[in-house]
Design a protein around this motif. Structure first.
Motif, PDB file in Angstrom:
ATOM      1  N   GLY A  87       0.831  -1.190   0.000  1.00  0.00           N
ATOM      2  CA  GLY A  87       0.000   0.000   0.000  1.00  0.00           C
ATOM      3  C   GLY A  87       0.865   1.240   0.000  1.00  0.00           C
ATOM      4  N   PHE A  88       0.447   2.239  -0.775  1.00  0.00           N
ATOM      5  CA  PHE A  88       1.257   3.453  -0.956  1.00  0.00           C
ATOM      6  C   PHE A  88       0.307   4.646  -0.902  1.00  0.00           C
ATOM      7  N   HIS A  89       0.455   5.496   0.111  1.00  0.00           N
ATOM      8  CA  HIS A  89      -0.501   6.571   0.347  1.00  0.00           C
ATOM      9  C   HIS A  89       0.198   7.857   0.762  1.00  0.00           C
ATOM     10  N   VAL A  90      -0.549   8.954   0.675  1.00  0.00           N
ATOM     11  CA  VAL A  90      -0.132  10.209   1.300  1.00  0.00           C
ATOM     12  C   VAL A  90      -0.956  10.376   2.572  1.00  0.00           C
ATOM     13  N   HIS A  91      -0.262  10.604   3.690  1.00  0.00           N
ATOM     14  CA  HIS A  91      -0.923  10.764   4.982  1.00  0.00           C
ATOM     15  C   HIS A  91      -0.983  12.238   5.375  1.00  0.00           C
ATOM     16  N   ALA A  92      -1.887  12.533   6.321  1.00  0.00           N
ATOM     17  CA  ALA A  92      -2.323  13.907   6.565  1.00  0.00           C
ATOM     18  C   ALA A  92      -1.360  14.778   7.365  1.00  0.00           C
ATOM     19  N   VAL A  93      -0.388  14.184   8.067  1.00  0.00           N
ATOM     20  CA  VAL A  93       0.503  14.956   8.936  1.00  0.00           C
ATOM     21  C   VAL A  93       1.956  14.707   8.521  1.00  0.00           C
ATOM     22  N   GLY A  94       2.704  15.772   8.347  1.00  0.00           N
ATOM     23  CA  GLY A  94       4.102  15.653   7.923  1.00  0.00           C
ATOM     24  C   GLY A  94       5.040  15.355   9.067  1.00  0.00           C
ATOM     25  N   LEU A  95       4.846  14.209   9.704  1.00  0.00           N
ATOM     26  CA  LEU A  95       5.667  13.826  10.855  1.00  0.00           C
ATOM     27  C   LEU A  95       5.891  12.325  10.819  1.00  0.00           C
ATOM     28  N   CYS A  96       7.128  11.909  10.619  1.00  0.00           N
ATOM     29  CA  CYS A  96       7.470  10.480  10.521  1.00  0.00           C
ATOM     30  C   CYS A  96       8.306  10.076  11.722  1.00  0.00           C
ATOM     31  N   GLU A  97       7.659   9.584  12.761  1.00  0.00           N
ATOM     32  CA  GLU A  97       8.351   9.186  13.987  1.00  0.00           C
ATOM     33  C   GLU A  97       8.111   7.701  14.253  1.00  0.00           C
ATOM     34  N   ALA A 128     -11.398   6.234  -1.878  1.00  0.00           N
ATOM     35  CA  ALA A 128     -11.874   7.548  -2.320  1.00  0.00           C
ATOM     36  C   ALA A 128     -11.136   8.680  -1.596  1.00  0.00           C
ATOM     37  N   HIS A 129     -10.087   8.336  -0.857  1.00  0.00           N
ATOM     38  CA  HIS A 129      -9.285   9.361  -0.187  1.00  0.00           C
ATOM     39  C   HIS A 129      -8.373  10.044  -1.204  1.00  0.00           C
ATOM     40  N   ALA A 130      -8.154  11.339  -1.032  1.00  0.00           N
ATOM     41  CA  ALA A 130      -7.244  12.047  -1.944  1.00  0.00           C
ATOM     42  C   ALA A 130      -5.840  11.450  -1.903  1.00  0.00           C
ATOM     43  N   GLY A 131      -5.443  10.940  -0.747  1.00  0.00           N
ATOM     44  CA  GLY A 131      -4.092  10.393  -0.596  1.00  0.00           C
ATOM     45  C   GLY A 131      -3.939   8.953  -1.030  1.00  0.00           C
ATOM     46  N   ASP A 132      -4.989   8.326  -1.529  1.00  0.00           N
ATOM     47  CA  ASP A 132      -4.891   6.938  -1.982  1.00  0.00           C
ATOM     48  C   ASP A 132      -4.205   6.883  -3.347  1.00  0.00           C
ATOM     49  N   LEU A 133      -3.115   6.153  -3.424  1.00  0.00           N
ATOM     50  CA  LEU A 133      -2.333   6.028  -4.656  1.00  0.00           C
ATOM     51  C   LEU A 133      -2.234   4.559  -5.055  1.00  0.00           C
ATOM     52  N   PRO A 134      -1.830   4.264  -6.288  1.00  0.00           N
ATOM     53  CA  PRO A 134      -1.699   2.862  -6.708  1.00  0.00           C
ATOM     54  C   PRO A 134      -0.698   2.103  -5.846  1.00  0.00           C
ATOM     55  N   VAL A 135      -0.877   0.788  -5.774  1.00  0.00           N
ATOM     56  CA  VAL A 135       0.053  -0.034  -4.994  1.00  0.00           C
ATOM     57  C   VAL A 135       1.449   0.036  -5.604  1.00  0.00           C
ATOM     58  N   LEU A 136       2.439  -0.109  -4.740  1.00  0.00           N
ATOM     59  CA  LEU A 136       3.846  -0.105  -5.144  1.00  0.00           C
ATOM     60  C   LEU A 136       4.340  -1.545  -5.187  1.00  0.00           C
ATOM     61  N   TYR A 137       4.884  -1.959  -6.318  1.00  0.00           N
ATOM     62  CA  TYR A 137       5.420  -3.318  -6.421  1.00  0.00           C
ATOM     63  C   TYR A 137       6.927  -3.291  -6.207  1.00  0.00           C
ATOM     64  N   ASP A 171       1.709  -4.442   3.673  1.00  0.00           N
ATOM     65  CA  ASP A 171       0.920  -5.368   2.857  1.00  0.00           C
ATOM     66  C   ASP A 171       0.304  -4.677   1.644  1.00  0.00           C
ATOM     67  N   ARG A 172      -0.284  -5.474   0.768  1.00  0.00           N
ATOM     68  CA  ARG A 172      -0.955  -4.914  -0.407  1.00  0.00           C
ATOM     69  C   ARG A 172      -2.232  -4.210   0.013  1.00  0.00           C
ATOM     70  N   THR A 191     -10.798  -2.247   7.130  1.00  0.00           N
ATOM     71  CA  THR A 191     -10.716  -2.301   5.672  1.00  0.00           C
ATOM     72  C   THR A 191     -11.173  -0.985   5.049  1.00  0.00           C
ATOM     73  N   ARG A 192     -12.261  -0.417   5.593  1.00  0.00           N
ATOM     74  CA  ARG A 192     -12.765   0.852   5.064  1.00  0.00           C
ATOM     75  C   ARG A 192     -11.782   2.001   5.299  1.00  0.00           C
ATOM     76  N   ASN A 193     -10.970   1.904   6.343  1.00  0.00           N
ATOM     77  CA  ASN A 193     -10.022   2.978   6.656  1.00  0.00           C
ATOM     78  C   ASN A 193      -8.708   2.842   5.898  1.00  0.00           C
ATOM     79  N   THR A 194      -8.203   1.613   5.762  1.00  0.00           N
ATOM     80  CA  THR A 194      -6.833   1.450   5.258  1.00  0.00           C
ATOM     81  C   THR A 194      -6.690   0.478   4.108  1.00  0.00           C
ATOM     82  N   GLY A 195      -7.760  -0.250   3.762  1.00  0.00           N
ATOM     83  CA  GLY A 195      -7.617  -1.245   2.708  1.00  0.00           C
ATOM     84  C   GLY A 195      -6.800  -2.438   3.120  1.00  0.00           C
ATOM     85  N   ASP A 196      -6.704  -2.672   4.454  1.00  0.00           N
ATOM     86  CA  ASP A 196      -5.947  -3.817   4.996  1.00  0.00           C
ATOM     87  C   ASP A 196      -4.490  -3.812   4.552  1.00  0.00           C
TER      88      ASP A 196
END
Length: 208
Positions: A87-97, A128-137, A171-172, A191-196
């Motif tokens: 899974g490959f997404h953009v998340h809402a907060v610019g903080l990677c801890e 349907a989230h703006a940050g949802d992007l295609p899976v990364l292989y 995971d995918r 599943t509705r939040n993250t696509g598992d």
């Protein structure tokens, strides 16, 4: 016969003046002999980037966002990640801890939870989230590349007050697409939040 001086003799600066101004320097040539335009230079300066790191702080890839005719071109290159689809997404907060608290639920801790949920999540289900992007292989060597164009995201979304972060999951991503024959009651909340897509294995804050 009297010879009349030409314009180039009388006004040696006239012809160059028309093109670039007398004494002005010509535009610098780009590699290959082509002259780089001001708009091309501006485009390259406006690129947004993110350096992906794993929970140990090791850099495992890069992501770039570039304007593309009213949309954004997203390009990612990774190495040293587990093979398979992620899974490959953009998340809402610019903080990677690593080992951080989920801003929406302080009782939850884990790697990169500080980045919050998907950008544009709101009330919409995953997919349907703006940050949802295609899976990364990622191939067997641990390397992967992806280039996609999205008009669901804007530069303003990525650089708002709390920033944003790019995330690679363990995971995918099924995009919450669970047919009724498998789940008559529909997809569950996770599943509705993250696509598992599972845990968060790499994160990078988006920077200008």
């Amino acid at each position: 016969m009297r010879r009349v001086p030409t314009l180039s003799v009388l006004f040696p600066c006239l012809i160059p003046l028309v093109a670039t101004g007398c004494g002005a320097e010509a535009p610098a040539a780009a590699p290959g002999g082509e002259v780089a335009s001001e708009s091309e230079s501006a485009d390259s300066d406006d690129e947004l980037t993110a350096s992906l790191v794993d929970p140990a702080g090791t850099e495992v890839g890069t992501v770039s966002f570039k304007d593309e005719e009213g949309a954004l071109e997203v390009s990612v290159e990774v190495e040293g990640l587990p093979p398979g689809f992620h899974g490959f997404h953009v998340h809402a907060v610019g903080l990677c801890e690593p080992d951080s608290v989920n801003p929406a639920n302080p009782a939850m801790t884990g790697d990169f939870l500080s980045a919050g949920g998907h950008l544009g999540g709101g009330e919409a289900d995953h997919g349907a989230h703006a940050g949802d992007l295609p899976v990364l292989y990622v191939d067997q060597s641990g390397a992967g590349t992806l280039t996609t164009v999205t008009d669901a995201l804007s530069r303003e979304d990525l650089t708002d007050d709390d920033g944003s972060a790019v995330m690679v999951h363990a995971d995918r991503d099924n995009y919450a697409n669970v047919p009724e024959r498998y789940a008559p009651a529909g997809a569950d909340e996770m599943t509705r939040n993250t696509g598992d897509a599972g845990g968060r294995i790499a994160c990078g804050t988006v920077e200008g």
